[in-house]
Structures are given as C-alpha cells and as structure tokens.
Design a protein around this motif. Structure first.
Motif, PDB file in Angstrom:
ATOM      1  N   ILE A 128      39.328  34.993  23.228  1.00  0.00           N
ATOM      2  CA  ILE A 128      39.176  35.026  24.688  1.00  0.00           C
ATOM      3  C   ILE A 128      38.280  36.201  25.080  1.00  0.00           C
ATOM      4  O   ILE A 128      37.438  36.095  25.966  1.00  0.00           O
ATOM      5  N   GLN A 136      36.517  33.876  31.494  1.00  0.00           N
ATOM      6  CA  GLN A 136      37.842  34.509  31.454  1.00  0.00           C
ATOM      7  C   GLN A 136      38.532  34.389  32.806  1.00  0.00           C
ATOM      8  O   GLN A 136      39.714  34.074  32.899  1.00  0.00           O
ATOM      9  N   GLN A 137      37.740  34.642  33.862  1.00  0.00           N
ATOM     10  CA  GLN A 137      38.299  34.568  35.203  1.00  0.00           C
ATOM     11  C   GLN A 137      38.768  33.147  35.519  1.00  0.00           C
ATOM     12  O   GLN A 137      39.823  32.949  36.127  1.00  0.00           O
ATOM     13  N   ILE A 139      39.824  30.889  33.412  1.00  0.00           N
ATOM     14  CA  ILE A 139      41.085  30.625  32.706  1.00  0.00           C
ATOM     15  C   ILE A 139      42.248  31.303  33.439  1.00  0.00           C
ATOM     16  O   ILE A 139      43.306  30.704  33.661  1.00  0.00           O
ATOM     17  N   LEU A 140      42.008  32.516  33.817  1.00  0.00           N
ATOM     18  CA  LEU A 140      43.035  33.260  34.545  1.00  0.00           C
ATOM     19  C   LEU A 140      43.447  32.504  35.815  1.00  0.00           C
ATOM     20  O   LEU A 140      44.634  32.312  36.107  1.00  0.00           O
ATOM     21  N   ASP A 141      42.451  32.064  36.568  1.00  0.00           N
ATOM     22  CA  ASP A 141      42.736  31.364  37.822  1.00  0.00           C
ATOM     23  C   ASP A 141      43.487  30.063  37.585  1.00  0.00           C
ATOM     24  O   ASP A 141      44.405  29.710  38.322  1.00  0.00           O
ATOM     25  N   TYR A 143      45.152  29.052  34.788  1.00  0.00           N
ATOM     26  CA  TYR A 143      46.352  29.069  33.965  1.00  0.00           C
ATOM     27  C   TYR A 143      47.470  29.946  34.509  1.00  0.00           C
ATOM     28  O   TYR A 143      48.563  29.931  33.990  1.00  0.00           O
TER      29      TYR A 143
ATOM     30  N   LEU B  55      46.873  30.024  26.318  1.00  0.00           N
ATOM     31  CA  LEU B  55      46.154  30.458  27.517  1.00  0.00           C
ATOM     32  C   LEU B  55      47.130  30.732  28.663  1.00  0.00           C
ATOM     33  O   LEU B  55      46.938  31.666  29.435  1.00  0.00           O
ATOM     34  N   SER B  56      48.186  29.914  28.747  1.00  0.00           N
ATOM     35  CA  SER B  56      49.192  30.167  29.780  1.00  0.00           C
ATOM     36  C   SER B  56      49.821  31.530  29.562  1.00  0.00           C
ATOM     37  O   SER B  56      50.020  32.305  30.503  1.00  0.00           O
ATOM     38  N   TRP B  58      48.621  34.043  27.869  1.00  0.00           N
ATOM     39  CA  TRP B  58      47.621  35.092  28.083  1.00  0.00           C
ATOM     40  C   TRP B  58      47.423  35.366  29.571  1.00  0.00           C
ATOM     41  O   TRP B  58      47.421  36.506  30.024  1.00  0.00           O
ATOM     42  N   ALA B  59      47.272  34.276  30.338  1.00  0.00           N
ATOM     43  CA  ALA B  59      47.045  34.430  31.779  1.00  0.00           C
ATOM     44  C   ALA B  59      48.231  35.115  32.446  1.00  0.00           C
ATOM     45  O   ALA B  59      48.080  35.989  33.287  1.00  0.00           O
ATOM     46  N   THR B  60      49.433  34.701  32.047  1.00  0.00           N
ATOM     47  CA  THR B  60      50.625  35.296  32.644  1.00  0.00           C
ATOM     48  C   THR B  60      50.698  36.781  32.320  1.00  0.00           C
ATOM     49  O   THR B  60      50.940  37.605  33.198  1.00  0.00           O
ATOM     50  N   THR B  62      48.302  38.798  31.426  1.00  0.00           N
ATOM     51  CA  THR B  62      47.207  39.559  32.014  1.00  0.00           C
ATOM     52  C   THR B  62      47.470  39.813  33.494  1.00  0.00           C
ATOM     53  O   THR B  62      47.345  40.922  33.982  1.00  0.00           O
ATOM     54  N   ARG B  63      47.863  38.722  34.183  1.00  0.00           N
ATOM     55  CA  ARG B  63      48.162  38.862  35.616  1.00  0.00           C
ATOM     56  C   ARG B  63      49.372  39.733  35.862  1.00  0.00           C
ATOM     57  O   ARG B  63      49.408  40.554  36.753  1.00  0.00           O
TER      58      ARG B  63
END
Lengths: 189, 548
Positions: A128, A136-137, A139-141, A143, B55-56, B58-60, B62-63
């Motif tokens: 990633i 990356q952004q 995916i963040l948005d 997921y 990815l879920s 990772w996103a969690t 990270t956020r």
C-alpha cells in the motif's frame, strides 16, 4: 465445521473472569488476522465488522476455555467461523451468502496457513505504501466504511462504476505485489 | 496461478460483483460452483479477498489513529499500541459490568455478612442494573402452590426457581423455600418480597415461617416492624391497612422497629405462645388470645393433593377427546400400564398405521401430577425411536416437557435421523430458544427469541411449533401463547421417516453438537398432520396445565 451440522455454536452465556492483560494483548496482536479471516467469508465490510465485534465478545466469554498450549489464532478463527455462520443464519434475506459447504471449504483452506498471515499483513502494508497518495486516499475513503462508494464517487466527480473498477484494479495490483514480495511464485496453489 | 488467466478473470469479475452487492442469483451460483470444485480458484478467491479484508483493516487502523490523537501538538500518553478503540471500550465495559454484578451480589447478601438487618441498604439500585448475562440468581424455590391466582403477569408454577422480587397472590397458598434454609407459607391475598436468602418484606398477607438453625436471623420486614427469627416457627398476619399481629409457635423471635435506630429498649422478644398486635401507628399490644390459626404444611399438602386430582381428571377428559382427532399422526400420552413396557403406544384412534415408539434407556417416572406417568431422559443414550411414514404439507409439534438443565448447546425434542431434504429438527438451544430446523436445499432454522429462562428449568412447560403450509409461516408457542412468527419463503412438504424423541441419531455426523440428548421429562407428545390454530393450542394448554 462438519457439513451436516446444521446449527452451529452461538455465543456462550455466563461470564468468567475480568478480561486479563494476556487476553487483551493477544487480541490486540491478532485482531487484524481475525478481522481478515472474517472478511474473506463475509465480503460486505459492515457485516464483517459486526461479526468481528461479536466475535471479540464471545472470545472474551470463552476465554476461560482457552488452553494456552493452543494457538490463539486458530482458536479465535474457529470461533469466528461459527459467528459468521450464526450471522448468516440470522441475516440471509436480502443478500447472497455462501452455502455452509463453500464457507467451510474457504475457512479450511486458510486455517492451514494462519501462521503466514502476519507476513501477509506486513506485505500488504508495504505494498500500500508503494501506491501513490491519490490511490491510498481512495482506498481510505472507500474502505473506512463511513461513506458509501456513491458518496466518494460524487465527491470525485466520477461514476460509481468507475470507482468500483478502479478498486478492482487496485486490489489486483496489490495482490500481485504481495505475491512477489512473499517470494512465492506458486503461492496460488 | 497465472496459467489460467481467463478463469481467473471470470472469478475476479464474479467476486467484484459480490463485493459491489449487485451479483445475480445465477452469477452467485456460478461463483459458488467455482469455489466448491476447484481448490485453485478457491486460493485465488482467498488471495483476492485477503487484500479486500486487509484494506478494511488498514483503512480502519489508519483512520482510527487520526481520530485517536486529536491534538498532536499536545503530549498524549502513548496508549494506542495499535489497539483499536473498540477493544479498549470492550475491556472497560466488561470490567464495569463485572463490578456491577458483584455489587448486586453483595447487596443481596448483606444481611448475612454483617447480621445487621437494619443497616441494609436497599438492593434495588443494584438489581435494577441491566446486564446481558442471564440471571441464575435464584434465592428461593416455589415448592407448593395451591389454588393460586397470581396478581402478576407471570404465572409461576411449582418447582420454579425464584429470584429476588415480589410474589403477589390474589388468593391461594404457596410454600417458598429460601436457599438459606428458611421456608415460608404465604396465604393470599398477599404481597411479599424476597430480598435475600435471609431477608424478606411483607406488605400484606398471612405468613408462616419455619426457620432452622442454619437460617437464624431470618427476617420478615414490614413497614412498621421487623420480625427477626431466633428460633423455629412464627406467624405474621398483616392487613393492607398496616394492622397486624405476630405470634411465636415455637422458639423465639425479636421485634425491631423498622424506622428507628435499634436500641436495646425498643426491641421486644417473644417466646413460644406469645404474640403482639400492632397497628399503623406502630403501637403494639400483647396478644391476649391466640390469633386465627394459619394453614400448616400438612393441610397444605392435603389441599395440594385434592387439587392435583382435579387437574388430572380435567386432563384425562381432554386426553380422551384428543385421541379421536383425525389429524393426529402420532400421540403419546405416556399412560402405559406397566413399568416393564418398552413400547410407547400411539394413542391416535384414527391413524391406522400404528406409529408406536420404542423406548431406549429412559426410566418411567411421574409427570405433571403424581398420578400422571412420564418418561425421564437423562443419559445420552436415552431416547424414544419412531418411524413416521408419509409426507405432510403442514405439521404441528406439541410436547409437555420438564427441562432439568441445558447440558449442551442443543437439546432434542424430536429430530429425524440425519438431516435430509424435508426433514424437520425440533429442538431447544441452551439459550432458551425454540428451534425448528427444516432441511430444504441448505437448511433453514426458525429460532424463537430466548423464551425459556432459568426459572423455567424444573417446571412443566408446554411447547408447540406449527409449520403452516397455507399461511406460509412457522409459529412457536410457549404455554399456549405464540412467542414468534416466521415467514416461510417456500413451504416444502415435510417428511419424517425414522426419528427420535429426546435424542438424535446423526448420520455421518461426528462433529460438534452430535450429542443433543434431552435432560428432562416428557409426559405428553403429539404430532398433528395439520396446522393447529392459536385457539386450539391455548385450549390444549388450559386443559393440560399442571396448576389451575
């Protein structure tokens, strides 16, 4: 996990001890593994998230039955599997879910390689990082689960379909990247 | 895994559709087929889905870390360590719940630990706290109930465990045994509160308390005075107005004013034969004449026997007419004439193909009434085997059962051998849910909500489940009343064939839950080839219930 067992374990009642440090630290160490395991069985993020939370509670309740000789991840994924089935049994109205047979096959296939999952997580994180900031952004948005794909698409001025396609390509790219970094060209078998 | 790219493309396409939530039925079947047949496809699915799930996570994470430290300029203790927030919440809420539980526990018992009935704080605040754990906090047992009309929605029956709380009777007499060893007879109309194994409160009613040595200090509080037992037996009679009397039958009691500080001068002791009268002002006078005699245990037992005889007769009438119901496929009333019989005969008069049951292991015992016979299912081998031919559009399962304990996740009522298309599995979960499982393609389970509570263990309960082909629904009933309705998407004809009551013989099933034996008694079991109406079921309950 036997195919003919038409009902599976549900949450056990009755509580044992106060969650101790060992439990909290084991759960903290393995949470992404367990969450990942559930995610392969329940494609929808919100479903997986719900079941994961439920699983954590059940793990705590059953903590007294955990034998420290055992592998925590195998024990936890075993319980998670029942929670997934339990969830499907209750839901199973508006969405397509896998039959129990298929579910068991998928679960079985990955429990044999649970120990590799830590490396896989590391590999995924590294891959990633190699993506550019914009991806990356995205995916963040998409997921993080607070906004729907439709919202994200609107904000970016694209169609939902385009976002879905983009995500699919990103997943494939990450999958390839992981396989390369794990030095296992035959990882697929 | 690259040798078969076109397959893989198709697979990814299908998974993407699944993730997108717009997969068609056909495509879903195709995906299932691919995953079922080919381990390589399955591995590709796994690789792809691991990325998705990863990815879920990772996103969690990270956020979450963004949210976790709202003001990075301030020094924040590094407590995160990659632990998601909910984990910490989980840990803290569990600790809180555990603390509350132990508070409730101690509050309920405080009279015992400091033997100071006076300073007991009301345990109400603690007991009102909602916890998700099932309550097994019985402090007493209802051992007799004669001619009782309850003043509460819940109809308690003999054998029920009692938690702290009110017992309200419009009429009739009950016997309650507290786990401290004290036992009380309560004659209605009465309002009596169980507070702890050693402490109770009487608002009004007639009470006769027997207190063995082990339970010395047992107290009945009233709004005016508290009766503390130091000996063996006393009676208390209290009007709703607050007037009342206390008399010692045997031994000694102390009377403590309930709203003042205890000083030696305002404690009265009463010995055998002595009694006092008191009124709402708190004025007490020695009783000069014996008070009205209260019912004693022998009389109560005699009354109980008479009542049981009446109820048994009432059930026998119903039993006679039930036998003639043409829709009855199998009916076991367990009224066999000898303990040696190992055949449970089908009492349905219309069903020519006699579906007798073969008794395996079970012992004969008494049923809802001493005169009624029942089979006891205790060991994992105990069961009744039967064979039910035919196909049924609708079915009604009915049983009078006394569960002694939920030994395992599933307890059998009636299950078919194995689990083949059209087979019904009627069982209970250890949570107290009634379950009807129907094998159709996969297997669909219709779960009632949690309806059986710890207080239902050891009492006779009436369970009915209806599979209604015409109305397209499954309905579970407890004690004559529906507890849940479930929509039947595609009703299919049910087939039973070889089956078992109170146990399960799995075919090729050696995994978990292969043991589902019942721990309890059965004294009536029926299988109707039609959907009984709610009125039918309520009537069956009214005529069959053990207490009037």
């Amino acid at each position: 996990m036997n195919g003919s067992s038409e009902i599976h374990q549900k949450t056990e009642t009755g509580s044992g001890s106060i969650p101790n440090e060992q439990f909290v630290s084991l759960l903290a160490r393995h949470h992404s593994l367990i969450r990942g395991f559930i995610g392969t069985l329940l494609p929808h993020q919100t479903d997986a998230e719900d079941v994961f939370q439920q699983t954590c509670l059940v793990l705590w309740r059953k903590w007294s039955t955990f034998d420290s000789e055992q592998s925590f991840s195998a024990w936890a994924c075993g319980i998670a599997f029942y929670e997934v089935k339990n969830f499907q049994r209750v839901q199973s109205r508006d969405r397509h879910y896998f039959s129990e047979e298929v579910l068991s096959l998928i679960a079985e296939q990955q429990t044999s390689s649970l120990s590799e999952t830590d490396q896989q997580k590391q590999a995924l994180d590294d891959c990633i990082k190699k993506l550019d900031r914009e991806n990356q952004q995205l995916i963040l948005d998409c997921y993080h689960g607070q906004r729907t794909i439709k919202d994200v698409a609107e904000q970016l001025g694209r169609s939902s379909d385009a976002i879905y396609k983009k995500l699919s390509r990103l997943r494939l790219r990450l999958m390839d990247c992981m396989q390369q970094s794990l030095h296992s060209p035959e990882a697929g078998t | 895994m690259k040798q078969n790219d076109s397959h893989k493309d198709r697979l990814i396409q299908l998974i993407d559709a699944l993730l997108q939530g717009n997969i068609s039925q056909d495509a879903h079947s195709e995906l299932e087929q691919l995953l079922k047949e080919d381990p390589k496809q399955r591995q590709s699915y796994l690789d792809y889905m691991r990325v998705h799930a990863g990815l879920s996570v990772w996103a969690t994470e990270t956020r979450e870390s963004d949210d976790w430290i709202p003001h990075p300029t301030h020094t924040v203790p590094q407590t995160r360590l990659g632990t998601p927030r909910f984990l910490l919440l989980l840990a803290s809420s569990l600790v809180a719940a555990t603390l509350l539980l132990s508070l409730a526990y101690y509050a309920g018992w405080n009279t015992r630990t400091n033997s100071e009935p006076f300073i007991a704080d009301s345990p109400k605040t603690a007991s009102e706290v909602e916890t998700n754990s099932p309550k097994t906090d019985h402090i007493a047992l209802l051992t007799q109930a004669v001619g009782v009309e309850w003043d509460t929605p819940r109809n308690l029956q003999t054998g029920a465990g009692l938690s702290a709380g009110w017992l309200k009777l419009k009429k009739g007499t009950i016997q309650v045994e507290l786990i401290s060893g004290a036992s009380v007879l309560i004659e209605g109309p009465a309002a009596f509160e169980l507070i702890s194994p050693l402490k109770t409160f009487c608002k009004y009613g007639k009470v006769r308390a027997s207190v063995p040595e082990q339970a010395q200090g047992f107290t009945i509080e009233t709004s005016k005075l508290n009766v503390v037992d130091l000996g063996t037996e006393f009676t208390l009679s209290l009007e709703p107005s607050g007037d009342g009397q206390v008399q010692v039958i045997d031994g000694m009691v102390e009377l403590h004013p309930s709203n003042q500080r205890k000083t030696p001068s305002n404690i009265q002791s009463l010995k055998t034969g002595e009694g006092v009268q008191f009124d709402q002002q708190g004025i007490t006078n020695r009783l000069t004449e014996g008070m009205l005699p209260l019912i004693n245990l022998e009389e109560l037992s005699l009354l109980a026997e008479q009542q049981q005889q009446q109820q048994f007769t009432r059930w026998q009438k119903q039993n006679q007419s039930l036998k003639t119901d043409p829709s009855l496929i199998a009916y076991y009333d367990f009224e066999e004439t000898s303990n040696w019989l190992r055949t449970l005969s089908n009492k349905s008069q219309h069903n020519k193909s006699s579906i007798d049951g073969a008794i395996v292991g079970c012992q004969w015992t008494s049923g809802r009434w001493p005169q009624k016979r029942a089979l006891e299912f205790k060991r994992t081998s105990d069961r009744v085997r039967l064979h039910v031919p035919g196909e049924y559009q609708s079915l009604t399962f009915m049983a009078w059962v006394r569960i002694e304990g939920f030994d395992r996740w599933l307890s059998s009522l009636m299950l078919t051998d194995g689990y083949n298309p059209g087979n019904p599995h009627w069982q209970l979960s250890d949570q107290g849910e009634i379950i009807l499982g129907i094998k159709e393609g996969g297997g669909k389970n219709y779960f009632s909500p949690v309806v059986l509570k710890p207080t239902d263990l050891g009492r006779w309960i009436f369970l009915v489940t209806v599979y209604d082909h015409q109305k397209k629904e499954v309905i579970h009933y407890l004690d004559g009343l529906p507890v849940s309705h479930h929509r039947l998407e595609n009703p299919i004809p049910l087939v039973i064939g070889p089956a078992e009551i109170g146990n399960w013989r799995p075919k090729e099933h050696t995994g978990e839950h292969s043991i589902r034996s019942l721990n309890g008694r059965l004294d009536e079991f029926a299988l109707f080839g039609r959907a009984l109406s709610a009125e039918d079921i309520l009537k069956l309950y009214e005529y069959g219930k053990p207490n009037s």
